[in-house]
Design an enzyme around this catalytic site. Sequence first.
Site, PDB file in Angstrom:
ATOM      1  N   ASP A 101       1.033  -1.389   0.134  1.00  0.00           N
ATOM      2  CA  ASP A 101      -0.028   0.048   0.136  1.00  0.00           C
ATOM      3  C   ASP A 101       1.024   1.104  -0.232  1.00  0.00           C
ATOM      4  OD1 ASP A 101      -2.251  -1.632   0.399  1.00  0.00           O
ATOM      5  OD2 ASP A 101      -2.089  -1.677   2.610  1.00  0.00           O
TER       6      ASP A 101
HETATM    7  N1  URA Z   1      -1.172  -6.066   4.289  1.00  0.00           N
HETATM    8  C1  URA Z   1      -1.495  -4.512   4.198  1.00  0.00           C
HETATM    9  O1  URA Z   1      -2.418  -4.367   4.773  1.00  0.00           O
HETATM   10  N2  URA Z   1      -0.897  -3.666   3.450  1.00  0.00           N
HETATM   11  C2  URA Z   1       0.059  -3.768   2.581  1.00  0.00           C
HETATM   12  O2  URA Z   1       0.982  -3.072   2.041  1.00  0.00           O
HETATM   13  C3  URA Z   1       0.753  -5.142   2.797  1.00  0.00           C
HETATM   14  C4  URA Z   1      -0.008  -6.133   3.271  1.00  0.00           C
END
Ligand code: URA
Length: 227
Positions: A101
């Site tokens: 993310d």
């Molecule tokens: N899980 C999440 O919630 N976000 C990420 O970026 C990776 C794994």
Amino acid sequence: MRLDKFICGCTDYSRINAKRAIGKGNVTVNGELVKNPSTKIKDTDQVYLGEQLLSFITERYIMLNKPVDFICSNVDESHPSVLNLISIEKPEKLHIAGRLDVDTTGLVLVTDDGKWSHSITSPKKECGKRYRAELTTPIEQSAVAQFAEGIQLNNERGLTRPAKLEIIEPYEVLVTVHEGKYHQVKRMFAAIGNKVVSLHRESIGGIELGDLPPGEWRYLTDEEAKL
Ligand code: URA
């Protein structure tokens, strides 16, 4: 392999530009000027384009430490892509094996080997990804068993695959998951009534981010690339 094709494989040149460079007398093979684009090149030949010794681009395996506010794709106008952090030949051939993310930091693997990235992202291959998470609420010991049994995420059929939860401090944990559902780690904590404040990926399979600074990248060693 033909000389013009070899030049395309080593540089950003199109076939036409490679032929032009050869025609202009900019290319030598083993010290001899070569003007025929169809000249056959062997592995042991030394090909120079001007001053530059060329070597064929084989598959590349790269790790980078994603800073916050970079995205793991190249279609977003509001944030730069992590791929902009890597300055090498033929960047358009690279893709990201397992996204993070925009607000997540840490280990991202980049390659031009589609089979290799599949072995990282496919849940069937069981490649564990370890994250360090900071939480808003102290974690309860019972969460370790809940994660090991699998968590029911909102809007998903069935439980997540078993995940390992290690409690470092009440507000800080390590989580290892073996799949990559959308916002998976954040949603796992949301499902048990907690909230992730910051998330950092430390490892994928046997590949550890280590002390690579944020925004920096390096090639994987042969050992690391074996996964
Ligand atoms: N899980 C999440 O919630 N976000 C990420 O970026 C990776 C794994």
